[in-house]
Enzyme design. Structure first.
Site, PDB file in Angstrom:
ATOM      1  N   ASP A  90     -14.667 -34.412  14.867  1.00 49.57           N
ATOM      2  CA  ASP A  90     -15.874 -35.073  14.493  1.00 49.57           C
ATOM      3  C   ASP A  90     -15.654 -36.527  13.869  1.00 49.57           C
ATOM      4  O   ASP A  90     -16.483 -37.023  13.026  1.00 49.57           O
ATOM      5  CB  ASP A  90     -17.021 -34.299  13.662  1.00 49.57           C
ATOM      6  N   LYS A 142     -14.300 -39.622  18.177  1.00 51.87           N
ATOM      7  CA  LYS A 142     -13.383 -39.725  19.341  1.00 51.87           C
ATOM      8  C   LYS A 142     -14.468 -40.353  20.513  1.00 51.87           C
ATOM      9  O   LYS A 142     -13.949 -41.189  21.226  1.00 51.87           O
ATOM     10  CB  LYS A 142     -12.845 -38.529  19.887  1.00 51.87           C
ATOM     11  N   GLN A 200     -11.813 -31.895  19.195  1.00 50.83           N
ATOM     12  CA  GLN A 200     -11.445 -31.231  17.793  1.00 50.83           C
ATOM     13  C   GLN A 200     -10.378 -32.483  17.065  1.00 50.83           C
ATOM     14  O   GLN A 200     -10.313 -33.532  17.408  1.00 50.83           O
ATOM     15  CB  GLN A 200     -10.739 -29.948  17.854  1.00 50.83           C
ATOM     16  N   GLY A 228     -18.464 -31.000  20.611  1.00 53.81           N
ATOM     17  CA  GLY A 228     -19.726 -32.011  20.708  1.00 53.81           C
ATOM     18  C   GLY A 228     -19.465 -33.313  20.804  1.00 53.81           C
ATOM     19  O   GLY A 228     -18.724 -33.782  19.869  1.00 53.81           O
ATOM     20  N   HIS A 229     -19.985 -34.130  21.598  1.00 52.42           N
ATOM     21  CA  HIS A 229     -19.805 -35.722  21.385  1.00 52.42           C
ATOM     22  C   HIS A 229     -21.176 -36.358  21.982  1.00 52.42           C
ATOM     23  O   HIS A 229     -21.780 -35.891  22.851  1.00 52.42           O
ATOM     24  CB  HIS A 229     -18.481 -36.228  22.293  1.00 52.42           C
TER      25      HIS A 229
HETATM   26  P1  IMP Z   1     -13.951 -22.677  17.919  1.00 52.23           P
HETATM   27  O1  IMP Z   1     -13.270 -23.832  18.510  1.00 52.23           O
HETATM   28  O2  IMP Z   1     -15.396 -22.393  18.403  1.00 52.23           O
HETATM   29  O3  IMP Z   1     -13.142 -21.360  18.066  1.00 52.23           O
HETATM   30  O4  IMP Z   1     -13.890 -22.695  16.238  1.00 52.23           O
HETATM   31  C1  IMP Z   1     -12.803 -22.698  15.583  1.00 52.23           C
HETATM   32  C2  IMP Z   1     -12.804 -23.564  14.170  1.00 52.23           C
HETATM   33  O5  IMP Z   1     -12.833 -25.190  14.911  1.00 52.23           O
HETATM   34  C3  IMP Z   1     -14.297 -23.677  13.671  1.00 52.23           C
HETATM   35  O6  IMP Z   1     -14.077 -24.106  12.207  1.00 52.23           O
HETATM   36  C4  IMP Z   1     -15.157 -24.562  14.190  1.00 52.23           C
HETATM   37  O7  IMP Z   1     -16.044 -25.359  13.286  1.00 52.23           O
HETATM   38  C5  IMP Z   1     -14.041 -25.879  14.513  1.00 52.23           C
HETATM   39  N1  IMP Z   1     -14.532 -26.742  15.552  1.00 52.23           N
HETATM   40  C6  IMP Z   1     -14.216 -26.480  16.823  1.00 52.23           C
HETATM   41  N2  IMP Z   1     -14.790 -27.308  17.530  1.00 52.23           N
HETATM   42  C7  IMP Z   1     -15.029 -28.481  16.626  1.00 52.23           C
HETATM   43  C8  IMP Z   1     -15.380 -29.817  17.038  1.00 52.23           C
HETATM   44  O8  IMP Z   1     -15.549 -30.250  18.299  1.00 52.23           O
HETATM   45  N3  IMP Z   1     -15.756 -30.554  15.799  1.00 52.23           N
HETATM   46  C9  IMP Z   1     -15.437 -30.003  14.641  1.00 52.23           C
HETATM   47  N4  IMP Z   1     -14.861 -28.833  14.508  1.00 52.23           N
HETATM   48  C10 IMP Z   1     -14.982 -27.981  15.485  1.00 52.23           C
END
Ligand code: IMP
Length: 462
Positions: free
Chosen positions: A12, A15, A233, A39-40
């Site tokens: 977040d 990007k 991420q 999410g973007h």
């Molecule tokens: P997962 O990717 O859904 O397995 O989540 C693993 C960790 O990465 C969690 O703490 C999520 O909140 C974090 N996370 C996954 N995708 C994002 C993103 O796009 N932005 C911020 N945090 C993310």
């Protein structure tokens, strides 16, 4: 030439807007890891688009590629493509045949495992999209790949192996009834899965979406096309370089761009690698955050919002920043945890990915604060640390050593974006120059508002 975009913090960082800014000059925009957890938000022609899987460049008429390092939920993919078509766009998206497929049972297992872990406050706070379980099956050599959807015999064979195994895990390890899951009634049913996912395969074929990503991208590069590689991420939730186990299950760092696309390390390293920095920190989900202000009950470890808790004192400031920066998850809508900028974290990120430039976002969000803090180092057991310790538990024990900066006032940010860097208030320039000088990396762009027009562009990487 390639330009790789890497989140330097916890995701977040903005990007999407940097991809959006520079992708005007790119021909192909590629995602190299992650799935529909990313999410973007992209603003284009006054319209706002919220995507979680499709590369944001596709909105601008670029070819979008989901590389082999991605995990793809075809339901999300086609929903997003349809949404874009309904809004008058004509996205051209290709998917790597080597990319893995998120199946409904992966989402089910993501949810179950988080529930179980939450009984001991161990949950990661995942997005629930099935990301971890899909990468697990990839590493376990039992996954389903996009290429398998194109061949009915292979697809059936793969499903007949994996679906009963997952069913057994749900029944025997977790003691749950896989047929009583309201949201995913057919998640473990081989025939139902075959029917649905074979249809996605036909659709991928009909729309000519499947590619051999490495070869496709190398050919494009050799033909003189400009490639943009878009990480999802961020570094601190990278499975290798992040704060394990509170991480996602892939490599957002620049190394992921090579394994996740099939382009060689020399190609990625020979191009630009831009580190995206948010001017403060946010975090979604659990895990430590040494510079955290206030806390989000349920996510901030050991914090339940109790007014007597010393954390509550700085929650007003956290809320102010959260509201000003609209810090709520794009995918989940969850409030993000907020903290001060952390230089040991940025040093770690810059080393892991070899940033050639920085883009710093949300400089406008901090306007109006009297003073700002930046963690210039940590103190741990009486010692000063310049970078993050390798274990999450030790990181949680780090006390930030702060440096205080003067704040800057609200401005006419649109005018500043137009007039350029020197139009920024002196206090904001001092803040940015500290970051750039400390890391010894030039600043390429500065975000001063939500849309790509609200950007001070110092350097164009192509
Ligand atoms: P997962 O990717 O859904 O397995 O989540 C693993 C960790 O990465 C969690 O703490 C999520 O909140 C974090 N996370 C996954 N995708 C994002 C993103 O796009 N932005 C911020 N945090 C993310």
């Amino acid at each position: 030439m390639t330009v790789t975009i890497v989140g330097s913090q916890l995701g977040d960082e903005g990007k999407g807007r940097v991809v959006d800014l520079y992708s005007d000059e790119a021909d192909v925009v590629v995602r190299y890891q992650g799935g529909d957890n990313a999410g973007h938000t992209v603003c284009h022609d006054g319209e706002e688009y919220k995507l979680s899987l499709v590369p944001s460049g596709a909105i601008r008429g670029k070819v979008g590629v989901l590389g082999n390092g991605c995990v793809i939920n075809p339901r999300t993919l086609f929903d997003e493509l349809e949404m874009l078509r309904d809004r008058g766009l004509d996205p051209d998206v290709r998917v790597a045949q080597r990319a893995h497929v998120i199946m409904p049972f992966h989402r089910v297992l993501d949810g179950i495992e988080e529930d179980v872990k939450s009984e001991d406050d161990q949950e990661v706070g995942t997005t629930g999209r099935g990301i971890g379980p899909t990468y697990e099956d990839k590493a376990g050599r039992r996954g389903v790949r996009i290429g398998d959807l194109l061949d009915p015999d292979v697809l059936r064979e793969r499903l007949e192996y994996i679906a009963p195994q997952k069913r057994a895990v749900v029944e025997e390890v977790y003691g749950l009834d896989p047929d009583a899951l309201e949201e995913y009634p057919d998640a473990f049913d081989v025939d139902a899965l075959f029917e649905e996912f074979r249809e996605y395969g036909r659709r991928i074929e009909r729309e000519d979406m499947a590619v051999n990503a490495g070869a496709y991208l190398s050919d494009a590069r050799e033909a003189g096309k400009r490639l943009m590689l878009e990480g999802a991420q961020g570094t601190i939730i990278d499975i290798d370089h992040g704060n394990y186990p509170f991480v996602t299950s892939s490599n957002p760092t620049a190394g992921g761009a090579t394994v996740g696309t099939g382009l060689s390390p020399g190609v990625i390293g020979g191009g630009e690698v831009i580190g995206i920095v948010k001017a403060y920190l946010t975090r979604v989900g659990s895990g430590p955050l040494p510079t955290e202000l206030g806390g989000v009950p349920g996510d901030t470890p050991g914090y339940d919002g109790d007014p007597e808790n010393p954390r509550t004192e700085s929650e007003e400031l956290a809320t102010e920043i959260r509201e000003a920066g609209d810090e709520y998850g794009t995918v989940t809508g969850r409030p993000r945890r907020v903290g001060w900028l952390d230089m040991p974290m940025l040093r770690h990120a810059a080393r892991a990915s070899g940033f050639t430039g920085l883009a710093v976002n949300h400089v406008d969000t901090l306007a109006g604060l009297d003073e700002l803090e930046v963690a210039k180092a940590y103190e741990l057991d009486g010692e000063r640390l310049e970078t993050m310790p390798p274990t999450t538990e030790r990181w949680a024990d780090c006390e930030p050593v702060f440096r205080t900066f003067d704040g800057w006032k609200e401005q006419d940010w649109e005018a500043i974006a137009e007039d350029g860097y020197d139009a920024l208030p002196a206090e904001a320039r001092a803040y940015l120059e500290y970051v750039s000088d400390d890391l010894d990396i030039p600043i390429y762009a500065i975000g001063v508002g939500p849309s790509r027009e609200d950007t001070i562009v110092c350097e164009r990487p192509y």
